[in-house]
Motif scaffolding. Structure first.
Motif, mmCIF file in Angstrom:
data_model
loop_
_atom_site.group_PDB
_atom_site.id
_atom_site.type_symbol
_atom_site.label_atom_id
_atom_site.label_comp_id
_atom_site.label_asym_id
_atom_site.label_seq_id
_atom_site.Cartn_x
_atom_site.Cartn_y
_atom_site.Cartn_z
ATOM 1 N N GLY A 1 0.803 -1.215 0.000
ATOM 2 C CA GLY A 1 0.000 0.000 0.000
ATOM 3 C C GLY A 1 0.832 1.258 0.000
ATOM 4 O O GLY A 1 0.305 2.350 0.169
ATOM 5 N N GLU A 2 2.150 1.126 -0.164
ATOM 6 C CA GLU A 2 3.037 2.270 -0.162
ATOM 7 C C GLU A 2 3.918 2.279 -1.409
ATOM 8 O O GLU A 2 4.142 1.247 -2.030
ATOM 9 C CB GLU A 2 3.933 2.249 1.085
ATOM 10 C CG GLU A 2 3.167 2.354 2.398
ATOM 11 C CD GLU A 2 4.099 2.345 3.583
ATOM 12 O OE1 GLU A 2 5.324 2.164 3.378
ATOM 13 O OE2 GLU A 2 3.617 2.506 4.716
ATOM 14 N N THR A 3 4.398 3.450 -1.734
ATOM 15 C CA THR A 3 5.339 3.574 -2.840
ATOM 16 C C THR A 3 6.754 3.685 -2.290
ATOM 17 O O THR A 3 6.959 4.022 -1.131
ATOM 18 C CB THR A 3 5.025 4.822 -3.688
ATOM 19 O OG1 THR A 3 5.082 5.969 -2.839
ATOM 20 C CG2 THR A 3 3.661 4.719 -4.331
ATOM 21 N N THR A 4 7.717 3.400 -3.159
ATOM 22 C CA THR A 4 9.119 3.514 -2.779
ATOM 23 C C THR A 4 9.695 4.760 -3.405
ATOM 24 O O THR A 4 9.589 4.965 -4.610
ATOM 25 C CB THR A 4 9.921 2.279 -3.266
ATOM 26 O OG1 THR A 4 9.354 1.107 -2.683
ATOM 27 C CG2 THR A 4 11.378 2.397 -2.868
ATOM 28 N N LYS A 5 10.302 5.601 -2.580
ATOM 29 C CA LYS A 5 10.882 6.846 -3.060
ATOM 30 C C LYS A 5 12.380 6.678 -3.244
ATOM 31 O O LYS A 5 13.073 6.165 -2.363
ATOM 32 C CB LYS A 5 10.606 7.975 -2.071
ATOM 33 C CG LYS A 5 9.128 8.297 -1.903
ATOM 34 C CD LYS A 5 8.925 9.436 -0.912
ATOM 35 C CE LYS A 5 7.449 9.768 -0.769
ATOM 36 N NZ LYS A 5 7.220 10.867 0.193
ATOM 37 N N PHE A 6 12.870 7.123 -4.407
ATOM 38 C CA PHE A 6 14.302 7.094 -4.662
ATOM 39 C C PHE A 6 15.020 7.965 -3.633
ATOM 40 O O PHE A 6 14.571 9.063 -3.325
ATOM 41 C CB PHE A 6 14.584 7.599 -6.081
ATOM 42 C CG PHE A 6 16.047 7.618 -6.445
ATOM 43 C CD1 PHE A 6 16.776 6.451 -6.509
ATOM 44 C CD2 PHE A 6 16.683 8.822 -6.709
ATOM 45 C CE1 PHE A 6 18.121 6.461 -6.845
ATOM 46 C CE2 PHE A 6 18.025 8.851 -7.045
ATOM 47 C CZ PHE A 6 18.746 7.675 -7.112
ATOM 48 N N LEU A 7 16.108 7.455 -3.106
ATOM 49 C CA LEU A 7 16.922 8.098 -2.071
ATOM 50 C C LEU A 7 16.272 8.063 -0.697
ATOM 51 O O LEU A 7 16.742 8.709 0.236
ATOM 52 C CB LEU A 7 17.270 9.549 -2.431
ATOM 53 C CG LEU A 7 18.146 9.759 -3.673
ATOM 54 C CD1 LEU A 7 18.416 11.248 -3.867
ATOM 55 C CD2 LEU A 7 19.465 8.998 -3.560
ATOM 56 N N SER A 8 15.180 7.302 -0.559
ATOM 57 C CA SER A 8 14.562 7.167 0.749
ATOM 58 C C SER A 8 15.566 6.551 1.717
ATOM 59 O O SER A 8 16.196 5.532 1.429
ATOM 60 C CB SER A 8 13.320 6.281 0.659
ATOM 61 O OG SER A 8 12.760 6.080 1.938
ATOM 62 N N VAL B 1 18.360 7.897 2.599
ATOM 63 C CA VAL B 1 19.704 8.436 2.373
ATOM 64 C C VAL B 1 19.832 9.790 3.062
ATOM 65 O O VAL B 1 18.914 10.618 3.004
ATOM 66 C CB VAL B 1 19.998 8.586 0.859
ATOM 67 C CG1 VAL B 1 21.320 9.304 0.630
ATOM 68 C CG2 VAL B 1 20.005 7.230 0.184
ATOM 69 N N ASP B 2 20.947 10.000 3.724
ATOM 70 C CA ASP B 2 21.229 11.288 4.346
ATOM 71 C C ASP B 2 21.418 12.325 3.238
ATOM 72 O O ASP B 2 22.338 12.225 2.429
ATOM 73 C CB ASP B 2 22.497 11.176 5.207
ATOM 74 C CG ASP B 2 22.852 12.474 5.919
ATOM 75 O OD1 ASP B 2 22.180 13.491 5.683
ATOM 76 O OD2 ASP B 2 23.829 12.459 6.700
ATOM 77 N N LYS C 1 25.191 11.004 -5.373
ATOM 78 C CA LYS C 1 25.726 10.882 -6.732
ATOM 79 C C LYS C 1 25.881 9.420 -7.127
ATOM 80 O O LYS C 1 25.505 9.016 -8.239
ATOM 81 C CB LYS C 1 27.068 11.609 -6.838
ATOM 82 C CG LYS C 1 27.739 11.444 -8.205
ATOM 83 C CD LYS C 1 29.062 12.189 -8.280
ATOM 84 C CE LYS C 1 29.761 11.929 -9.609
ATOM 85 N NZ LYS C 1 31.041 12.673 -9.721
ATOM 86 N N SER C 2 26.421 8.610 -6.243
ATOM 87 C CA SER C 2 26.628 7.191 -6.530
ATOM 88 C C SER C 2 25.300 6.486 -6.776
ATOM 89 O O SER C 2 25.165 5.684 -7.717
ATOM 90 C CB SER C 2 27.367 6.534 -5.364
ATOM 91 O OG SER C 2 27.498 5.140 -5.573
ATOM 92 N N ALA C 3 24.285 6.777 -5.949
ATOM 93 C CA ALA C 3 22.975 6.143 -6.109
ATOM 94 C C ALA C 3 22.325 6.542 -7.422
ATOM 95 O O ALA C 3 21.686 5.725 -8.096
ATOM 96 C CB ALA C 3 22.072 6.527 -4.935
ATOM 97 N N VAL D 1 19.002 18.561 -4.894
ATOM 98 C CA VAL D 1 17.938 17.552 -4.811
ATOM 99 C C VAL D 1 16.676 18.184 -4.252
ATOM 100 O O VAL D 1 16.722 18.921 -3.253
ATOM 101 C CB VAL D 1 18.356 16.370 -3.909
ATOM 102 C CG1 VAL D 1 17.273 15.290 -3.921
ATOM 103 C CG2 VAL D 1 19.693 15.783 -4.355
ATOM 104 N N SER D 2 15.541 17.911 -4.883
ATOM 105 C CA SER D 2 14.268 18.429 -4.376
ATOM 106 C C SER D 2 13.131 17.525 -4.830
ATOM 107 O O SER D 2 13.245 16.802 -5.825
ATOM 108 C CB SER D 2 14.019 19.857 -4.869
ATOM 109 O OG SER D 2 13.870 19.879 -6.285
#
Length: 442
Positions: free
Chosen positions: A282-289, A291-292, A300-302, A332-333
């Motif tokens: 029921g949830e989505t996955t956010k890129f960079l979730s 990550v500090d 950058k590596s990710a 990033v935003s």
């Protein structure tokens, strides 16, 4: 009221304090001085070194309406400097999946259609520098200031405004230079937009979680954006003056690059939240979730890993640019927008400009242009109205009307496109704006 409407209105007695030293705040400061003869104080929460760093940020696109707004607030010289500092866009190249290195070219006719005013891409840091150069000597900029302001108190005798920091009723640095108008140029997460929307002058003692309250006014569009500027030109394999775009087949990743002034190239990546596990969790996955966000090397590596996992040559042009980018220059935003509503406080003490007032989807490409329009219109309204109250009402009416009309035209265009019907080129309506016609419509 911030200025007593029972007395003869004198625009020169308006004493604004601008919260935010980005493009919207600086443009408003330039406009207020050049058009209305007012020198504001600017409170910028970043450090002086960060504020003066022209390498920060990504690319800013201005269309003819934005350029005309620049000319209105700073004259022909400011507009021409902006054009000369950037790259005029001659067209767009689309790289479709399965056709590597064979882009389809779409010439841009903006310049021909708008009396020689083009679309131009400029570095964000350069735009800010140009606006600072056009500030009057009387304008004060205070860095590392204003970030803690969470409300205000209007004095009853002199009708000045005292800015209040979080958690106290003690006034801030503005004690020494009283203001009677707060201009919020704080951006998408504007504390003063929340106060305007809820007709308050401060956050209550029980409203400790300011972030959660402000987030309630912000709509996340389900994408994360990463961008940077690389200090080199695109090589000879790229068509001069063209931007390049690639969209992955699953529509989850979009890649962009293009010229942004002599010796510089911008790149931008937009990644949609993944819904692969949505049915189960029921949830989505956010890129960079997780990550500090201060760990620029990991970011950058990710990003490189994500693009390389597409296993296509189509986006190699942007992978090369990212590889050359210094990690700490990557911005990033999230893609965010806010509901369009009144742009001023009912008591006449606060007005919103830029993303504080009307952050819109990035697909519109108009946030910088509309911020410049805001600056020009606000200054004209303050100069030409019979009271500050009527000036703010006129400003809000004009800006809200334009934003809502753009949203409606864009929505109508999308509906017709889905039906295969002929659609309107909304950009033509957007680009027709100028301060003269805007004044005539009041």
């Amino acid at each position: 009221m911030a200025v007593d409407s029972t007395e003869k209105y004198d625009a020169s007695l308006v004493k604004p304090v601008i919260l935010g030293g980005g493009i919207a705040g600086l443009a408003t400061a330039v406009a207020l001085k050049n058009i209305a003869g007012i020198s504001p104080i600017i409170l910028e929460k970043s450090s002086l070194s960060s504020f003066q760093n022209v390498q920060v940020g990504g690319a800013v696109q201005f269309g003819p309406n934005g350029l005309k707004a620049l000319r209105a607030i700073g004259g022909e010289a400011l507009m021409q400097k902006c054009i000369q500092s950037g790259s005029i866009i001659k067209g767009n190249a689309m790289i479709f999946p399965g056709m590597p290195h064979k882009p389809t070219f779409f010439p841009d006719t903006t310049e021909e259609d708008n009396d020689g005013l083009p679309k131009v891409l400029v570095r964000w840091g350069i735009v800010r520098e140009l606006l600072v150069q056009h500030l009057s000597p009387e304008t004060t900029i205070l860095t590392e200031a204003g970030g803690d302001v969470c409300g205000y108190e209007a004095t009853k005798i002199e009708r000045n405004i005292i800015l209040l920091p979080k958690g106290t009723n003690e006034s801030t640095i503005m004690d020494r230079d009283p203001a009677n108008l707060i201009v919020s140029a704080e951006g998408v997460r504007s504390k003063f937009r929340y106060l305007v929307n809820h007709n308050k002058d401060r956050f209550g003692e029980n409203e400790e979680d300011l972030t959660a309250l402000i987030n309630n006014d912000v709509k996340d569009s389900g994408r994360i954006n990463l961008k940077a500027i690389v200090p080199r030109d695109l090589d000879d394999s790229f068509k001069p003056g063209y931007t390049y775009a690639y969209f992955a087949q699953n529509a989850g990743v979009a890649c962009f690059a293009g010229p942004v002034g002599a010796g510089y190239t911008y790149w931008a990546i937009s990644i949609a939240d993944s819904a692969a596990d949505e049915e189960e969790s029921g949830e989505t996955t956010k890129f960079l979730s997780g990550v500090d966000m201060s760990d620029s090397d990991t970011i950058k590596s990710a990003l490189l890993t994500k693009l390389q996992s597409l296993d296509v040559d189509d986006c190699q042009f942007v992978i090369d640019l990212i590889t050359e980018s210094a990690p700490d220059t990557i911005y990033v935003s999230r893609s965010e927008e806010v509901p369009i509503g009144h742009s001023f406080q009912k008591d006449g003490n606060v007005v919103l400009v830029g993303d504080s007032a009307h952050a819109m989807p990035g697909s519109y490409g108009q946030n910088p242009d509309f911020a410049l329009e805001d600056a020009a219109v606000l200054a004209h309204c303050i100069r030409d109205s019979s009271s500050l109250e009527s000036a703010l009402e006129s400003y809000s009416e004009q800006r809200v009307s334009r934003c809502l009309e753009m949203q409606q035209r864009s929505a109508d265009r999308a509906k017709k496109a889905m039906k295969g019907e002929k659609t309107e080129d909304v950009s033509k309506w957007i680009h027709q704006w100028n301060i003269t016609s805007n004044e005539e419509q009041k």
